[in-house]
Each structure stands twice: as structure tokens, then as C-alpha cells.
Design a protein around this motif. Structure first.
Motif, short mmCIF file in Angstrom:
data_model
loop_
_atom_site.label_atom_id
_atom_site.label_comp_id
_atom_site.label_asym_id
_atom_site.label_seq_id
_atom_site.Cartn_x
_atom_site.Cartn_y
_atom_site.Cartn_z
N LEU A 55 -4.11 12.92 2.41
CA LEU A 55 -5.08 12.27 1.52
C LEU A 55 -4.53 12.12 0.11
O LEU A 55 -4.73 11.08 -0.54
CB LEU A 55 -6.38 13.09 1.50
N VAL A 56 -3.82 13.16 -0.35
CA VAL A 56 -3.24 13.08 -1.70
C VAL A 56 -2.19 11.98 -1.76
O VAL A 56 -2.11 11.22 -2.74
CB VAL A 56 -2.65 14.44 -2.09
N ARG A 57 -1.35 11.87 -0.72
CA ARG A 57 -0.32 10.84 -0.71
C ARG A 57 -0.95 9.43 -0.69
O ARG A 57 -0.49 8.52 -1.40
CB ARG A 57 0.59 11.03 0.50
N LEU A 58 -1.99 9.27 0.10
CA LEU A 58 -2.67 7.97 0.14
C LEU A 58 -3.33 7.65 -1.20
O LEU A 58 -3.31 6.50 -1.66
CB LEU A 58 -3.71 7.97 1.26
N ALA B 47 -0.61 6.60 -3.66
CA ALA B 47 -0.14 5.24 -3.36
C ALA B 47 -1.14 4.20 -3.83
O ALA B 47 -0.78 3.15 -4.38
CB ALA B 47 0.13 5.09 -1.87
N SER B 48 -2.42 4.50 -3.65
CA SER B 48 -3.46 3.57 -4.10
C SER B 48 -3.50 3.47 -5.61
O SER B 48 -3.63 2.37 -6.18
CB SER B 48 -4.82 4.03 -3.56
N ASP B 49 -3.35 4.61 -6.29
CA ASP B 49 -3.34 4.59 -7.75
C ASP B 49 -2.13 3.85 -8.29
O ASP B 49 -2.22 3.10 -9.28
CB ASP B 49 -3.36 6.03 -8.30
N ALA B 50 -0.96 4.04 -7.66
CA ALA B 50 0.25 3.35 -8.12
C ALA B 50 0.15 1.85 -7.91
O ALA B 50 0.67 1.05 -8.70
CB ALA B 50 1.48 3.91 -7.40
#
Length: 305
Positions: free
Chosen positions: A167-170, A173-176
Motif C-alpha cells: 500500500l505504501v509503494r502504491l 507511486a500515485s503521489d509521484a
């Protein structure tokens, strides 16, 4: 006249014979405020617009009625669950006029089919659908037990810790992806400008070549397909023969003039035809076999010469 009709339709028109002591307009006209929807209000039935809550099979004609289809249903109260009323909705199927009855189930927060149809069973795997599977009725009943609830909470916390890295990785990625809207918009506009420029160049090339439509850029497959196309050799031979016959034919009319100039011209033209006829014979001797019509045409030209 139109404003008067609109006022009557909205029930805002008060006729001259109306008296405030007689009550409202509905009472004055002897009708209910809901008009035709309340024609069975004395029986406790109200006509409403009911929307099918799930897919069902009609038992009258075995056709499927999809979720969201609307009916004019008779709504009436058939009981109570504690202080919550249980409503029954009776309607007729549009396909075969079969009567269908559905009522609410406040205990399970669900609708129940009473008669006239059966619910379409739709099963799916929660893992394939990428959704969370709700606990069964037995497990929801066990959650009342504090010890079972404590064990269940510990399992949930363990699953949460395992899913946290994903969840943190997703989320990162969404924030970037949406961090700099200006840069994303700039890159998109640059790509669109290059695409428009390429399309304009292709259209200009097509117009120069005389095509009315834009031609796509060539590819290796197109070149290979074009190289495999071979025109018949007979076409080129016929074209050469026709050109030779045209060059040997006379440009003057067949009628002979009486003047000396015309005689000189005819003599010169006969010499030219003899020379051209020799060229045609050489061309024919190269392996081409003309048709009977072509041979007769060449022989007649020689005879005239």
C-alpha cells in the motif's frame, strides 16, 4: 389561455365559486393530492415507482428481469420488525403480466421475493474481483463474544502489517505521478504539438502527390508487399505495339488533294510509313506474336504505303 391551463395543471387556480371555508382545492374538487397514485389509499395501498434491487427470473415466462428495471408497484405495509415497518411491493411483469411480490427484510437489510419470481444466483470469487469478502452471518454473530473479537482484531492487524509495504509503494507511486501537474501538462502538450506537426507534414505530402486523403508513413511490410507485385509482361508488349502503330499511322485524312503540295506531302508520308513499318516488323520479330487483328492492321498499312 396557456397560463390559465398551467395554473390548473399545477393546482394553483382557484375558481370563482371556491370559498376558503370549504378547505383546500383538493377537498373542493373531491380528489386526493396524489391523484391516481392514491386511488387505493382507502385500502392502505399507494402506487409508487419501484426499482428492481437485483436480477431475477420471472416464473411466468422464465425471462430475466435485470437490476434497475422500474415498475409501477402497489406499496402496502404487511408487518413490523420492532419499530421498523415491513413494506410489500406488488407489480406485474412487463413480459407476461405475471404478478411479482417483493417485501423488505429489515433484520438482514435485504429484499425478499415473496412470489412470482426467483432471484438470480450470481457467485464470484472475491480474490478474482479484487474485493474484500464480507464475513458470514455466523462470524458476525460471533463478534459479540469479546474473546473472539480480540482474536479477530489480532488477525486483522497481522494482515494489515503484511499489506502495508504494498500500500505504501502504491501510494508513493500515485503521489509521484500527480506531484507536479505543470510538468505533466507541459509534457502532454509537447507530445500533442509534435503529433500535430507530423500529421500536417503527411497531409502536405499527400496533397503534393495528388491524393485527397492523408497517407500513413511507409513501413517495411508495405515495401515487401509492393515488391511482390509483378505486372504481366504482355501488358508492356501491347503498350509498345500500340505506340508503334500510332507512330506509323498517318496524321492526314485519307482523301487525296489535287494540288502539288498535297502530292508532295503524301509522298513524304509514304516514305515515313515505310520506315516505320520496317521498325514495327523488327519489333514483332523479337518474340511477340500479335493477334490476327494486329497482323491485318500492319499488312494494311504496308499495302497503303
Amino acid at each position: 389561455m396557456s397560463s390559465l391551463a398551467a395554473a390548473r395543471a399545477d393546482n394553483f387556480y382557484y375558481p370563482p365559486e371556491w370559498d376558503p371555508t370549504q378547505g383546500g382545492l383538493n377537498k373542493f374538487h373531491g380528489q386526493h393530492a396524489l391523484r391516481e397514485r392514491a386511488k387505493k389509499i382507502d385500502q392502505g395501498i399507494l402506487i409508487i415507482r419501484f426499482e428492481m434491487p437485483f436480477n431475477i427470473w420471472c416464473e411466468g415466462c422464465e425471462s430475466m428481469i435485470a437490476k434497475g428495471v422500474r415498475f409501477n408497484a402497489e406499496k402496502k405495509q404487511v408487518g413490523n420488525y420492532y419499530s421498523t415497518k415491513i413494506w410489500n411491493f406488488t407489480m406485474k411483469s412487463a413480459c407476461c403480466k405475471h404478478e411479482i411480490a417483493i417485501q423488505t427484510d429489515p433484520k438482514n437489510c435485504e429484499y425478499v421475493i415473496v412470489k412470482g419470481a426467483r432471484r438470480k444466483i450470481e457467485e464470484y470469487d472475491a480474490e478474482d474481483a479484487e474485493t474484500l469478502e464480507l464475513p458470514a452471518d455466523e462470524e458476525r454473530g460471533k463478534l459479540v463474544d469479546p474473546f473472539y473479537r480480540l482474536e479477530h482484531q489480532e488477525e486483522d492487524l497481522k494482515k494489515k502489517k503484511e499489506a502495508d509495504p504494498v500500500l505504501v509503494r502504491l501510494q508513493r507511486a500515485s503521489d509521484a505521478r500527480h506531484a507536479d501537474d505543470y510538468a505533466i501538462n507541459k509534457a502532454l502538450r509537447a507530445r500533442l504539438r509534435s503529433q500535430k506537426k507530423r500529421v500536417a507534414e503527411e497531409e502536405s505530402v499527400s496533397r503534393k502527390k495528388g491524393f485527397g486523403i492523408r497517407l500513413l508513413p511507409g513501413s517495411a511490410e508495405d515495401a515487401a508487399a509492393a515488391s511482390r507485385v509483378k505486372f504481366p509482361r504482355k501488358f508492356d508488349e501491347n503498350r509498345k505495339l500500340k505506340r508503334a502503330l500510332i507512330s506509323t499511322s498517318s496524321i492526314f485524312s485519307g482523301s487525296s488533294g489535287s494540288s502539288s503540295n498535297n502530292n508532295k506531302r503524301l509522298e513524304l508520308e509514304s516514305k515515313r510509313r515505310k520506315i516505320k513499318a520496317a521498325k514495327v516488323s523488327n519489333l514483332l520479330s523479337g518474340g511477340y506474336k500479335p493477334s490476327s487483328w494486329t497482323q491485318s492492321r500492319v499488312s494494311s498499312s504496308r499495302h497503303i504505303a
